[in-house]
Scaffold this motif. Structure first.
Motif, PDB file in Angstrom:
ATOM      1  N   ALA A 313       0.847  -1.190   0.000  1.00 43.49           N
ATOM      2  CA  ALA A 313       0.000   0.000   0.000  1.00 43.49           C
ATOM      3  C   ALA A 313       0.884   1.242   0.000  1.00 43.49           C
ATOM      4  N   GLN A 314       0.262   2.420  -0.119  1.00 44.24           N
ATOM      5  CA  GLN A 314       1.035   3.647  -0.059  1.00 44.24           C
ATOM      6  C   GLN A 314       1.774   3.722   1.275  1.00 44.24           C
ATOM      7  N   ILE A 315       2.979   4.257   1.218  1.00 45.40           N
ATOM      8  CA  ILE A 315       3.865   4.258   2.381  1.00 45.40           C
ATOM      9  C   ILE A 315       3.888   5.636   3.021  1.00 45.40           C
ATOM     10  N   PRO A 316       3.596   5.725   4.320  1.00 46.11           N
ATOM     11  CA  PRO A 316       3.708   7.028   4.997  1.00 46.11           C
ATOM     12  C   PRO A 316       5.173   7.409   5.164  1.00 46.11           C
ATOM     13  N   ARG A 317       5.503   8.664   4.893  1.00 44.11           N
ATOM     14  CA  ARG A 317       6.859   9.167   5.043  1.00 44.11           C
ATOM     15  C   ARG A 317       6.823  10.394   5.947  1.00 44.11           C
ATOM     16  N   LYS A 318       7.868  10.567   6.755  1.00 48.09           N
ATOM     17  CA  LYS A 318       7.922  11.772   7.589  1.00 48.09           C
ATOM     18  C   LYS A 318       9.351  12.267   7.720  1.00 48.09           C
ATOM     19  N   PHE A 319       9.467  13.603   7.824  1.00 52.56           N
ATOM     20  CA  PHE A 319      10.753  14.278   7.840  1.00 52.56           C
ATOM     21  C   PHE A 319      10.759  15.349   8.925  1.00 52.56           C
ATOM     22  N   LEU A 320      11.926  15.532   9.546  1.00 48.96           N
ATOM     23  CA  LEU A 320      12.082  16.662  10.446  1.00 48.96           C
ATOM     24  C   LEU A 320      12.088  17.950   9.633  1.00 48.96           C
ATOM     25  N   VAL A 321      11.532  19.003  10.197  1.00 48.39           N
ATOM     26  CA  VAL A 321      11.520  20.307   9.544  1.00 48.39           C
ATOM     27  C   VAL A 321      12.451  21.232  10.319  1.00 48.39           C
ATOM     28  N   LYS A 322      13.502  21.693   9.651  1.00 48.75           N
ATOM     29  CA  LYS A 322      14.460  22.592  10.302  1.00 48.75           C
ATOM     30  C   LYS A 322      13.886  23.984  10.475  1.00 48.75           C
ATOM     31  N   ASP A 323      13.232  24.475   9.416  1.00 49.82           N
ATOM     32  CA  ASP A 323      12.716  25.839   9.442  1.00 49.82           C
ATOM     33  C   ASP A 323      11.589  25.958   8.420  1.00 49.82           C
ATOM     34  N   PHE A 324      10.684  26.901   8.637  1.00 49.85           N
ATOM     35  CA  PHE A 324       9.614  27.148   7.675  1.00 49.85           C
ATOM     36  C   PHE A 324       9.059  28.548   7.895  1.00 49.85           C
ATOM     37  N   GLY A 460      14.913  18.536   7.286  1.00 48.19           N
ATOM     38  CA  GLY A 460      16.062  17.864   7.856  1.00 48.19           C
ATOM     39  C   GLY A 460      16.065  16.416   7.405  1.00 48.19           C
ATOM     40  N   LYS A 461      16.477  15.524   8.270  1.00 46.46           N
ATOM     41  CA  LYS A 461      16.592  14.112   7.904  1.00 46.46           C
ATOM     42  C   LYS A 461      15.235  13.432   7.879  1.00 46.46           C
ATOM     43  N   GLU A 462      15.160  12.311   7.146  1.00 43.81           N
ATOM     44  CA  GLU A 462      13.947  11.503   7.148  1.00 43.81           C
ATOM     45  C   GLU A 462      13.908  10.671   8.430  1.00 43.81           C
ATOM     46  N   ILE A 463      12.721  10.611   9.050  1.00 40.76           N
ATOM     47  CA  ILE A 463      12.576   9.905  10.328  1.00 40.76           C
ATOM     48  C   ILE A 463      11.446   8.877  10.261  1.00 40.76           C
ATOM     49  N   THR A 464      11.130   8.417   9.044  1.00 40.57           N
ATOM     50  CA  THR A 464      10.022   7.478   8.868  1.00 40.57           C
ATOM     51  C   THR A 464      10.167   6.247   9.754  1.00 40.57           C
ATOM     52  N   SER A 465      11.379   5.708   9.844  1.00 39.68           N
ATOM     53  CA  SER A 465      11.597   4.467  10.599  1.00 39.68           C
ATOM     54  C   SER A 465      12.240   4.704  11.963  1.00 39.68           C
ATOM     55  N   ALA A 466      12.354   5.956  12.372  1.00 39.02           N
ATOM     56  CA  ALA A 466      13.031   6.263  13.638  1.00 39.02           C
ATOM     57  C   ALA A 466      12.061   6.113  14.810  1.00 39.02           C
ATOM     58  N   PHE A 467      12.322   5.126  15.668  1.00 35.59           N
ATOM     59  CA  PHE A 467      11.426   4.879  16.806  1.00 35.59           C
ATOM     60  C   PHE A 467      11.335   6.087  17.726  1.00 35.59           C
TER      61      PHE A 467
END
Length: 482
Positions: A313-324, A460-467
Motif C-alpha cells: 500500500a502507499q507508504i507514509p513518510r515523515k521528515f524533520l523540519v528545520k525551518d519554515f 532535515g533528515k527523514e525519520i520514517t523508521s526512527a522509533f
C-alpha cells in the motif's frame, strides 16, 4: 407502610418512568429523522419533551465534565464551559451502547471521489467484489447528481443564481439522506460493513465559487464540519487527464462533457475541497503503471484503513523540519489548520495492540477517531502491520478514555494541511511541552521515492523508521510522563 415512605417510593417511580419515556421518545425521533427525514422536534416540544430532554442532557454533560479528571494537564475531550465547542458526532454510534465499542461489528464510511474519467465506477465494482471476499458487507451509495440529472433536471434550466443554489442545496441534502439511509441499514446487519459513497458532500464545492458554496451550505442547514464528521476515509482517484492523457475519454459517460484541460482543473479543485479531512488518500496515475495497478492501490488504501492487511500500500513518510515560513506557506497554498490531541489507551488484548483516541478541533467543531495498530505474521513469514481506524461518537470517546495509559502523556499538535504539486502534505507543529518539534508528513508508493519539498520549508533528515519520533516514544519522553 409509613405514608411518607410511600410518597417517596411513588415519586421515585414516576421520575424513573418519565426518564425511560423521554429516552424512548428521543430514540424514535432520531430514527425518524435518520430514515425518513422527518423532524419530530416541534411535535415533541408541544408535548413538553424536547425542553426536558435538553435540560437532562445539559445536567448530565455538566456532571461528566466536572467529574472527568484532566490527565496531567492535557486538553480534555470535553471542551470546558468557558471555551464552548460543538461535537460533530453526525450519527456515529448514537444508538449503540458505547460499552460494546471493542466487540460489536464495525461500520466504515468511505468516499470514492476524483476528477472525470478517474475510474470510480470500475473501482466501485472491484471493491464490492474484493471486500465481500474478505467477509465484509458492502453497500454502495449512488451518486446523487446522477439521480437528479437522470430524473430530467438539466443545467440549462438553472440559469438564475437562486435556481442554481436551490439545486446545489437539494443535491447536498439528497446526498446526505442517501448516505444516512444506507448507514442506518448497515448498522443493523450484524456484520462488518463498508458503505462506499460515489462522491461525497464536499464534491459540490469544486463546481462553485466560495461565496456561492457558503450560501448552499446555509440553504441546506449545515456547515463545513460535515467534511470531517461523516466519513472515515476519502479516496481520490486522479483523472486520466493528469498522467494518463491518452486514456481520457467522454465516450463512456453521457454526462461527461469536460475537455482534458477542464477535467484536470476540476480534479485539483476536488482535492482542495477535501483538504483538511484527517484521512485522505490520493491515487495518482504513475508512469509505467497500468489501470489494474491503480485499482489495487485503491483497494489497498481502503484495506489499510479498515484493518485488513494491505501489502504494497502507499507508504507514509515523515521528515524533520528545520525551518519554515508559515506566512509564506499560507500565501502560496490553500492551507487547512486544525489541532489534534492523541490519547494513548491500554493495550486491548494480550497481543499488545497499540490503541489511540484522537480528538480533532477545527473552527470550534470537535470530532473523535479510534485507531488501533496490530501486527501479524504473513504467509511469507514476514510481519504485516494492520491499522484499524474509524470515527466514533463523543460518548464512546469518553468511555474509552477511561482506559488511557498512565505511562503516556497525551500529545497535542497543530496541523497545517495543504497540496503541493498535487500531493497531500501535513506540517505538524507540536505544542507544549514539545513546541520545538515540527514534522512534515506525506505518502508515496515507493519508500525510496524522492519527496519534493515545498520551497517554503527546509527539511532535515527523514525519520520514517526512527522509533524515537513515534508518538509513543515522544509521549514517554515528556518530563512529567510516568
Amino acid at each position: 407502610i409509613n405514608a411518607e415512605y410511600m410518597g417517596i417510593f411513588s415519586g421515585s417511580l414516576v421520575v424513573g418512568c418519565g426518564r425511560v419515556m423521554l429516552r424512548l421518545v428521543d430514540r424514535v425521533s432520531r430514527q425518524c429523522r435518520s430514515l425518513f427525514g422527518i423532524t419530530l422536534g416541534p411535535i415533541l416540544q408541544s408535548c413538553g419533551f424536547a425542553s426536558k430532554r435538553k435540560e437532562e442532557k445539559a445536567d448530565k454533560e455538566k456532571t461528566v465534565t466536572e467529574k472527568k479528571p484532566n490527565r496531567k494537564g492535557a486538553s480534555p475531550v470535553i471542551a470546558p464551559q468557558q471555551q464552548p465547542a460543538q461535537h460533530s458526532d453526525d450519527g456515529h454510534d448514537q444508538d449503540e451502547g458505547h460499552q460494546d465499542e471493542m466487540t460489536r461489528p464495525k461500520l466504515y464510511r468511505v468516499v470514492l471521489t476524483g476528477g472525470p474519467c478517474g475510474g470510480k465506477s470500475t473501482a466501485l465494482s472491484n471493491l464490492a467484489e474484493n471486500l465481500s471476499a474478505r467477509g465484509h458487507q458492502v453497500l454502495c451509495v449512488p451518486e446523487a447528481a446522477s439521480m437528479l440529472l437522470a430524473g430530467g433536471i438539466t443545467f440549462a434550466q438553472l440559469q438564475a443564481e437562486k435556481q442554481f443554489i436551490t439545486f446545489q442545496a437539494n443535491l447536498l441534502k439528497l446526498q446526505m439522506q442517501a448516505e444516512d439511509s444506507f448507514t442506518a441499514i448497515g448498522r443493523v446487519l450484524n456484520k462488518n460493513t463498508v458503505v462506499v459513497m460515489d462522491r461525497g458532500v464536499m464534491d459540490g464545492k469544486a463546481y462553485v465559487e466560495d461565496a456561492v458554496w457558503a450560501q448552499v451550505l446555509a440553504a441546506a442547514g449545515v456547515d463545513e464540519s460535515i467534511r470531517d464528521s461523516r466519513y472515515d476515509l476519502i479516496v481520490h482517484m486522479v483523472t486520466a487527464a493528469i498522467g494518463a492523457e491518452a486514456y481520457y475519454t467522454t465516450a463512456n459517460n453521457v454526462a461527461r462533457t469536460e475537455t482534458r484541460e477542464q477535467a484536470a482543473q476540476l480534479d485539483y479543485k476536488i482535492r482542495e475541497a477535501w483538504l483538511g479531512h484527517p484521512n485522505v488518500h490520493i491515487i495518482e496515475n504513475k508512469p509505467g503503471c497500468d489501470f489494474e495497478t491503480k485499482l489495487r492501490n485503491v483497494s489497498q488504501a481502503i484495506f489499510s484503513s479498515i484493518g485488513v492487511p494491505a501489502p504494497n500500500a502507499q507508504i507514509p513518510r515523515k521528515f524533520l523540519v528545520k525551518d519554515f515560513d508559515l506566512s509564506k506557506l499560507t500565501e502560496a497554498y490553500h492551507v487547512e489548520v486544525f489541532d489534534t490531541t492523541t490519547y494513548f489507551l491500554q493495550p486491548s488484548n494480550e497481543r499488545g495492540n497499540r490503541v489511540r483516541i484522537v480528538s480533532r478541533t477545527q473552527n470550534g467543531k470537535i470530532t473523535h477517531s479510534y485507531s488501533s495498530l496490530s501486527t501479524r505474521v504473513n504467509e511469507n513469514g514476514g510481519i504485516d502491520e494492520c491499522v484499524h481506524k474509524r470515527l466514533i461518537s463523543r460518548r464512546s470517546a469518553l468511555f474509552l478514555l477511561d482506559q488511557s495509559s498512565s505511562a503516556l502523556h497525551p500529545i497535542t499538535k497543530r496541523v497545517h494541511s495543504f497540496l503541493f504539486n498535487g500531493r497531500h502534505y501535513e506540517l505538524e507543529q507540536y505544542l507544549p511541552p514539545l513546541q520545538k518539534l515540527s514534522i512534515l508528513r506525506t505518502m508515496t508508493e515507493d519508500e525510496h521515492e524522492q519527496v519534493e519539498c515545498p520551497p517554503e520549508l527546509e527539511l532535515g533528515k527523514e525519520i520514517t523508521s526512527a522509533f524515537a519520533y513515534t508518538s509513543e516514544a515522544l509521549s514517554a519522553s515528556m518530563p512529567y510522563a510516568a
